[in-house]
Design a protein around this motif. Structure first.
Motif, PDB file in Angstrom:
ATOM      1  N   TRP A 143       0.864  -1.190   0.000  1.00 23.90           N
ATOM      2  CA  TRP A 143       0.000   0.000   0.000  1.00 23.90           C
ATOM      3  C   TRP A 143       0.888   1.223   0.000  1.00 23.90           C
ATOM      4  CZ3 TRP A 143      -4.798   1.047  -1.039  1.00 23.90           C
ATOM      5  CH2 TRP A 143      -5.407   2.200  -0.566  1.00 23.90           C
ATOM      6  N   SER A 148      -4.094   4.402   5.877  1.00 23.25           N
ATOM      7  CA  SER A 148      -4.780   3.219   5.337  1.00 23.25           C
ATOM      8  C   SER A 148      -6.072   3.575   4.598  1.00 23.25           C
ATOM      9  CB  SER A 148      -5.075   2.230   6.471  1.00 23.25           C
ATOM     10  OG  SER A 148      -5.844   2.877   7.453  1.00 23.25           O
ATOM     11  N   GLN A 149      -6.456   4.843   4.660  1.00 25.64           N
ATOM     12  CA  GLN A 149      -7.687   5.280   4.011  1.00 25.64           C
ATOM     13  C   GLN A 149      -7.409   5.830   2.607  1.00 25.64           C
ATOM     14  OE1 GLN A 149      -9.851   7.937   6.540  1.00 25.64           O
ATOM     15  NE2 GLN A 149     -11.386   8.374   4.987  1.00 25.64           N
ATOM     16  N   LEU A 153      -3.048   0.740  -4.157  1.00 26.51           N
ATOM     17  CA  LEU A 153      -2.512  -0.622  -4.058  1.00 26.51           C
ATOM     18  C   LEU A 153      -1.429  -0.789  -5.131  1.00 26.51           C
ATOM     19  CD1 LEU A 153      -3.146  -3.086  -2.279  1.00 26.51           C
ATOM     20  CD2 LEU A 153      -4.533  -3.947  -4.165  1.00 26.51           C
TER      21      LEU A 153
END
Lengths: 266, 298
Positions: A143, A148-149, A153
């Motif tokens: 990522w 993480s938002q 990818l």
């Protein structure tokens, strides 16, 4: 590699009916069997990712091809003996890491060499029909983003940032990208991670057999903005000019793109 | 017969026939426009569910206008009709408070957009794909292929978990190892398993969390990030790989233990051994000629 034409694994091959051909390209072994109206294909990808071996056998004895878990079957109406292998770059961007962060002082620029995995695209029959595509060595997912938002990818490249081309070995399943980083901002740039949008780059091969991508030039202008430019390897003046063998998977969307600094440098 | 035909022709020339013809034409045009809107209208700037709502509203408006216009052409007094409709609306409104509540909740849900069609959500004990978000209810298809209809009011009041909103998810693996094991070694094995698996994200890095000294095992949480669509395959694969690696490395995954004490922490539990019954004796016992002797007792 085949019929003495050239030493590469990509190109056109002729497979006689009822026979099985086998390719070994670095860590991947590929079997292709031609039957009446049908092609069968099996792969084994568990080899050493650093393996640079290259081998092709026109006709091998395989008893259990149909029993293998990886075997796939393709029905082709026209009974043709032609199969074509071509090289493609990854379908997502690659993220490379430095073993130790490399610092680029304000006003400096640096040329790095990074490598990324190559995919095989297989077409069979006359007219050529696409049948499958696979990575020669499947890279790990990763990522790339501030949290993480928000992010993208990508694939994680196992190669680190090399300053000298000689340190990047020539491998049949990896393409080298020349990345020039220009730091035009007023502070030091610490290169820990770098995103290379290989899905937007062309693939080339040079005389020494090395696979190349378009060159990438990152220019950091302000604290939070960086521009990205791509330059064709065909025009390279340093004696490493190469011949194009594959178009990019995605349109570059303009040659130069201005992006958030954090979307290029981790 | 010819008289009937001449009557029909005469009637067709009257104002009444013309009005019916015009009303039918308007109704037909309304239906055609509504059908066109329902099938073709799709705005790129809007989400699928917003397009669907817009389509439904436009179709309802077009049909209502067409019907009212047709009735007007037929000579009905619209004032009286609309007045009656108003009274009817109030009456229906009182009678259908639940529906009204669901409709208003639906409007809030559509505005807030906590999920979209195709997302996987959990509402209470129900988890499934969102099939439709309508004015009255949200329809889910569960993983075992059941249709669940949840009223919008319930959706608005409940805690809703959207599993597919973000592109990556964390797989939390709960692992127990025996007290005798070297945790540094266990950590090393777990990280090696995650490194080997291409579906396990390189970044964000895996997490090794010591959770505590459990009743039977040292409890560990090993968390690995994955792409949202790889979550379930990766979780299964990691558990299988961990089991195989622990077996290969001789790391014990303990089952629940129960220690018995006799009341004093220092005194051992008394154990009394009773001699094994002779093979002949056992055979005799099985024939029912004597009581069975226990082989050992506590």
């Amino acid at each position: 590699m085949h019929a003495g034409k050239h030493p590469h694994w990509w190109g056109d091959y002729r497979i006689a009916r009822g026979t099985t051909a086998r390719w070994r390209i670095g860590p991947l072994t590929l079997w292709v069997q031609r039957l009446p109206g049908e092609w069968r294909m099996a792969t084994e990808a568990g080899g050493d990712p650093l393996d640079s071996g290259l081998a092709f056998e026109q006709s091998v004895e395989v008893d259990d091809l149909a029993q293998r878990e990886s075997t796939r079957r393709f029905a082709l109406g026209q009974d043709s003996d032609r199969i074509s292998l071509s090289a493609r770059l990854a379908d997502r961007a690659i993220v490379t890491r430095s073993e130790k962060p490399l610092s680029v002082p304000a006003g400096e620029e640096v040329q790095l060499f990074v490598s990324s995995p190559v995919w095989i695209r297989i077409e069979a029959g006359e007219p050529a029909r696409f049948i499958d595509e696979m990575p020669i060595h499947r890279p790990s997912d990763t990522w790339f983003g501030p949290n993480s938002q928000h992010g993208e990818l990508c694939y994680a490249s196992t190669s680190s940032h090399r300053l000298r081309l000689e340190e990047v070995p020539i491998r049949p399943h990896r393409a080298t990208t020349s990345v020039r980083v220009q730091n035009r901002a007023g502070s030091i740039l610490s290169l820990d991670r770098l995103q290379v949008p290989v899905e937007r780059l062309c693939l080339y091969v040079s005389k020494d057999g090395r696979l190349w991508t378009d060159d990438v030039i990152y220019t950091r202008r302000e604290e939070d903005l960086a521009s990205l430019a791509m330059r064709s390897r065909e025009e390279d003046a340093s004696g490493l000019a190469a011949v194009k063998i594959a178009e990019p998977r995605r349109a570059a969307g303009g040659h130069i793109a201005l992006r958030a600094f954090s979307s290029i440098f981790g | 017969m010819s008289e009937f035909l001449s009557n029909v022709v005469a009637w067709l020339k009257t104002d009444q026939a013309l009005a019916i013809f015009k009303a039918a034409l308007i109704l037909l045009a309304g239906l055609l426009i509504a059908r066109l809107i329902s099938r073709r209208l799709k705005l790129r700037r809007l989400h699928e569910q917003q397009s669907m709502i817009l389509r439904k509203v436009l179709v309802s408006v077009v049909l209502a206008v067409a019907v009212l216009w047709s009735l007007r052409e037929l000579g009905l007094d619209m004032g009286v009709l609309l007045g009656a409709a108003g009274i009817l609306t109030v009456a229906i409104g009182f009678a259908s408070q639940t529906s009204a509540s669901n409709i208003i909740s639906g409007i809030f849900l559509m505005g807030e957009r906590p999920f979209q069609i195709g997302d996987v959500v959990q509402v209470g004990q129900t988890t499934g794909y969102v099939l439709a978000i309508d004015f009255l209810a949200v329809k889910l298809r569960t993983f075992d292929n059941l249709l669940v209809r949840i009223p919008n009011e319930t959706m608005l009041k409940s805690e809703v978990t959207n599993y597919t909103r973000f592109a990556i998810r964390r797989v939390d693996l709960q692992i127990g190892v025996a007290y005798k094991e070297d945790l540094a070694r266990v950590r090393e094995i777990l990280f090696a398993i995650a490194r080997r698996d291409p579906l396990a994200l390189d970044e964000p890095s895996p997490l090794f969390l010591f959770k505590g000294f459990g009743a039977s095992a040292i409890e560990i949480q090993f968390s690995v990030w994955s792409a949202q669509e790889s979550f379930y395959p990766l979780r299964t694969r990691l558990y299988m790989d961990i089991k195989a690696a622990f077996d290969a490395e001789g790391i014990e995954i303990p089952f629940p233990h129960l220690s018995l004490y006799t009341g004093s922490a220092t005194s051992p539990l008394p154990v009394q051994l009773v001699e094994k019954a002779e093979a002949g004796g056992a055979a005799q016992s099985s024939l029912g000629s004597g009581p069975l002797q226990p082989q050992s007792g506590v």
